[in-house]
Structure formats: structure tokens, C-alpha cells
Enzyme design. Sequence first.
Site, mmCIF file in Angstrom:
data_model
loop_
_atom_site.group_PDB
_atom_site.id
_atom_site.type_symbol
_atom_site.label_atom_id
_atom_site.label_comp_id
_atom_site.label_asym_id
_atom_site.label_seq_id
_atom_site.Cartn_x
_atom_site.Cartn_y
_atom_site.Cartn_z
ATOM 1 N N HIS A 246 28.247 0.967 22.426
ATOM 2 C CA HIS A 246 26.854 0.695 22.836
ATOM 3 C C HIS A 246 26.437 -0.651 22.244
ATOM 4 O O HIS A 246 26.164 -0.763 21.060
ATOM 5 C CB HIS A 246 25.938 1.821 22.340
ATOM 6 C CG HIS A 246 24.598 1.860 23.011
ATOM 7 N ND1 HIS A 246 23.595 0.972 22.735
ATOM 8 C CD2 HIS A 246 24.114 2.694 23.968
ATOM 9 C CE1 HIS A 246 22.536 1.255 23.467
ATOM 10 N NE2 HIS A 246 22.832 2.295 24.235
ATOM 11 N N CYS B 226 0.862 -1.168 0.000
ATOM 12 C CA CYS B 226 0.000 0.000 0.000
ATOM 13 C C CYS B 226 0.905 1.226 0.000
ATOM 14 O O CYS B 226 2.022 1.178 -0.502
ATOM 15 C CB CYS B 226 -0.955 -0.018 1.191
ATOM 16 S SG CYS B 226 -0.123 -0.109 2.795
#
Length: 633
Positions: free
Chosen positions: A555, A26
Site C-alpha cells: 500500500h 496544554c
Amino acid sequence: MDKQQLSKDILKLVGGEENIDQVTHCMTRLRFNLNDNQKADKATLKNTPGVMGVMENGGQFQVIIGNDVPVVYNALVGNMSKSPTADNASSAASTGEKKKRNPISALFDFISGVFTPILPAITGAGMIKGIVAILVALGWLSDTSSTYIILSAIGDGAFYFLPIILAISAARKLGSNMYIAAALAAGIMHPTITALLANGDTTFVGIKVIAATYSSTVIPIILAIWIASYVEKAVDRVTHASLKLLIVPTVTLLIMVPLTLMTVGPLGTVLGNGLSGGISWLFDNMSIFASILIGGTMSLLIITGMHYALLPIIVGSMTSLGYDFIIPLMFAANLAQGGAAFGVGLRSRNSKTKSLAYSTGLTAIMGITEPAMYGINMKFKKPFIAALIGGAIAGGFMGIVNVKAYVLTGLVGLPSIAAFISPAISTLLYALAGGLIAIVAAAVLTYILGFEEENASEPAAPVAEPATAATTTAGVTEEAKAQDEQIFSPITGEVKPLSEVPDPAFSEEIMGKGFAIQPSEGRVVSPINGTVFSLSKSGHAIGLVSDTGAEMLIHIGIDTVKLKGQFFSPKVQAGAKVTVGDVLMEFDREQIEKAGYTTITPVIITNMHQYESIESAGRTTIKEKDLLFTAKA
């Protein structure tokens, strides 16, 4: 973002080509019908750069991409050896491999599968009708001119011949022959048949044919093609291969065209008129209640994919009544999502959040809500609630002033404002007022309710979170003068640009510059000679400062703070002196990923204001202690 690579990643993570029954898209989502949803790696997909979210609704596996979905879809299809269309579905059905779904899921899947592909055609036609209405309203075009007649025919054509378009789409979804389906629809819409039925006294082989008009209808042809798919397949099974081309279409049409005219068509017409009439009665008699309810819950319907169930009602109302009540409520709900995002931007103290909120809010107001809804409002929770309330308030206003849409559009936002132009200009003005109410109400409620930000201010320290009881730190007494700094790899794995990290704080280099590594092993070593500046209690983030002044952050994974230390084993403490190659941390990569978190690890310089640039070592795969990049002073 490399769309080719993204499409390859998605293809792999949904279980490979062999797991795809069908795929379409879509405005913002890839919509898969998978043979087995369990084979899709949903957790990894969610954290794949370029993927905004993953949902399972109505039997579909939906991957939310955003505005680039057509490009990704084309790349995806190009990477497949066979077309992921109804041909695959037919094959799967014939071998008994197609998975069973509950009836409600199957219905939503069917409706979305039929209507999604035809949206460009009816959207284009609808917009042309809106443009013509504007030109006439402004007096720039006469409604008696030949130009008006031609433009009107362009706009009306897709709606008048809607049964033929729907027949093709429904047959494609059902795995039957699209051209036989088109011939069936053309048969019942033939001008001679239309004129014959208009006389009201028609029979076929002595059986009365009920008068009905099929142009611009929805339900009759969908019922007819559904039954025709069984007839076609039954005839195909008993017909010799050498005669299929002649026998199958001939018998199917001879059975289905008369059957549609005598039974299926009239039944579908009654059902379609009943739905349109029922909706009209609801809004005539319970307008305010219905408008508040639908306006307030429309975003929830979009999230679940249930809004596709409204498409037959909207199209049916538009073609039979000439207007629709639901599109204005979609308009209100979409603008409320944009307003809530604006509220986040107004209240946030984080420059990145502000920028993202304003940009996605504008996108939502233009009719594409997923970026604001998933990237901002649902992330912070309270703004999403504010958006629902804003949609309900604006919906109530729309109901009070009786706003209708007269044109069917694909995107429901400011570009679709032409849908509300009618002989009375007040409808347009009321629609604009309702949209403004939605934006303002949602924005004000968001600002009042507030929300929690993980990073309320820009980080100045080389860590993902400030030093608290959850983070132990060892301060740096003096900022060393920066000089060229070689940063060695703390992890063995695959080198990625920061743009591929699924967290804006890293991908947009808000916290610093560097590279990311997709680990192949569960160990972190020191990339520099220096000091461990901080170590989060959860173990997912390590801050270091080199002997020459480079402040760094490693991290491990994204959102892994939520694991609360599980699967992480720190080997150093804050304040520890380290050299290149000293073990800092061990982590269970597989368990972290099984828990639904990506382990991609940003390795960045956080005090980039002291450096001119970073220079990559040019590696795509890397081992511990290999040169990763150089920070140039």
C-alpha cells in the site's frame, strides 16, 4: 511509540530549533509560537505517527498529541539547546525578528500564553475546593473545624493570590522579568495597602488613590504587567550594564506600583467587573438563548483556540461572583463529543472503528475531547454535527435549570463534577442530567444521521479496498498450503514497524502483519514469485499471491487513493505473473509528499491465519530485493 523519536521528528518538522520562538503545552497539544509558520512541514507533521492533527489558530502552531503530550513536551525541550521560553521571545523582539500578527491573533496568543501555564495551579486548588465541598455536603467535615479551615486555605490560596501567579505568567509571556512582576503584584496586594484602600480616603503625593480590592482579580494585574514590560525595557535600554541590577527593578517598581494603584488597577477592576456583570446579565435575561448558542458552538471555539478568550471571563466570574455559567456549557459540549463517538461505535460495522470510538468517547467524557473529536467525529463529519446539536440541547437544559459551576477545574468532564456542588444538591443533579442529555442526544443523532465508512467490514482479500470497477482483479483458484515464505523488499528506503504507519488499519495490524518502508526512491518491485492478484485503479495498492500461497498487500502511502491515480504509473496488470525484482509500479515520491500525503508503504501478509509469526531480517535500511522478513508457517 518512542516519545524521544517523536519529539525529534516534531522539532525537525516545525522548522528546527531556530524557528521556535516559544513552546508550551496544554492537556493535549504542543503550542508553538514559530518565527515563520511557512517553514513548518504541516503536511508531514499531520501524518507523523503519534501526531493526531495540526492546527494554526490565534497565531499559534498547534500539534495535537493526546494524553502523552507532557512526555513529548519534556523530550522536545530536552532536545533543544536553549529554553524555549519568553527569553527567546525577548531576544527575537530585540533583534526585530519577531513576526507581526494581526491584533486579534496576538490577543488570543497572549491570553492562551498567560493562562495555559497556570492551569495546573488553579486546577489543583479548584479540585481541593470541590473535595472540601463534597466532604461538607456529606457531613464528613464540619465547616467550623480547623481541618476545614486549612483545606479551604489550600483551595483558596491560589485564587486569592491569583494576581501574583498571573503576573509571573504574563511577564514570562511578554519577555520581561518575572520576579519584578511578582514584586509589583505583591506590592498592590500587601495587607497594609489593602487596609489603607479600605478606608476610602487615600492619596499618594497628593493624588487620590481610588479604592479597589486586588485579591482574586485578573484584568488589573494583566494590564499592569503589560505596561510594566514597556517601562522595564525602556529603563533597561538607557541604563549602563553595571547598574542594571539596581536601577531597572527599582525604577520599574517605583513607577508601576503607584501607577497601578491610581489608574491601571481601578480601570482593570471596572473592566473585570463589567465583563463578569455582563455575562451575569446575559444569563439572567437571555439564559436559554445564550446557553444553546454557547453549548452548541463550544467545540468550534475549542477547535479554533478561541475558547482561551473565555478564560479571563470564567476566572473573573468565579472570583467576583463565586460561580460561573460557561463551565457547565463546556461540560455539555465535551460530553456531547463523547456521546457522538459512542454513536459511531454503536453503528459502525468495523471492529477497529468500534474499539476506537468507544475508547475515545470515554476519554471525551472524562474531559479530553481531542481524540474523539479529531479521530472519530470530524473524520466522519456527521457525528461532529450531531455533537454540536447535542451540546446545544444540553446547553439549553442547563440554561433552563440555571446550572452554575462553583469550582474552577482544568479538565471539564466527569472528574470535574465536584465543580457543580453547591449548598443546593439540585445543581449537581441538574448538571448530571444535562451531561446525560448531551451524551444520549449526540449518540442518538449520530446513529440516525449515519456516516460513511471507508472499510465497513473487515477485509478478507489482500487489498485495501474490495474489488469494484475501480479495482481490477485476477482470482486465485485454489488456496495453496502455507509454508515458510521469504518476503523481499519491494522498495528502497528505511524499514519501519507497522506501529508507525498513521492508519489504524495497518498500525494495529487489522489487515495483516509485516513491516513498512519509508521510500527513498519512487519504484516498487515484486517481493515474491507469484501473481498480481489486484491493482487499484488509482495505483496506490497492489495485491499479490505467491506461488506458495502467501497473500500480500503493498500500500503506497496513506490516503493516496484521494490522488485518483495522479503521480502513479503501473507497470503490470492484474493477473500478471511476476518474479522477485520485476517492476510493478513507479511513483513520484516528491510530488505525492508535496500534495500532503505520506509515502510510508506498508508491506504485509494478509492471510496471517495460515502463519504462526513473522521474523524480521533485522534491517533498518533496505534496498530492492533485500530480504525484508520471513513468514513462519
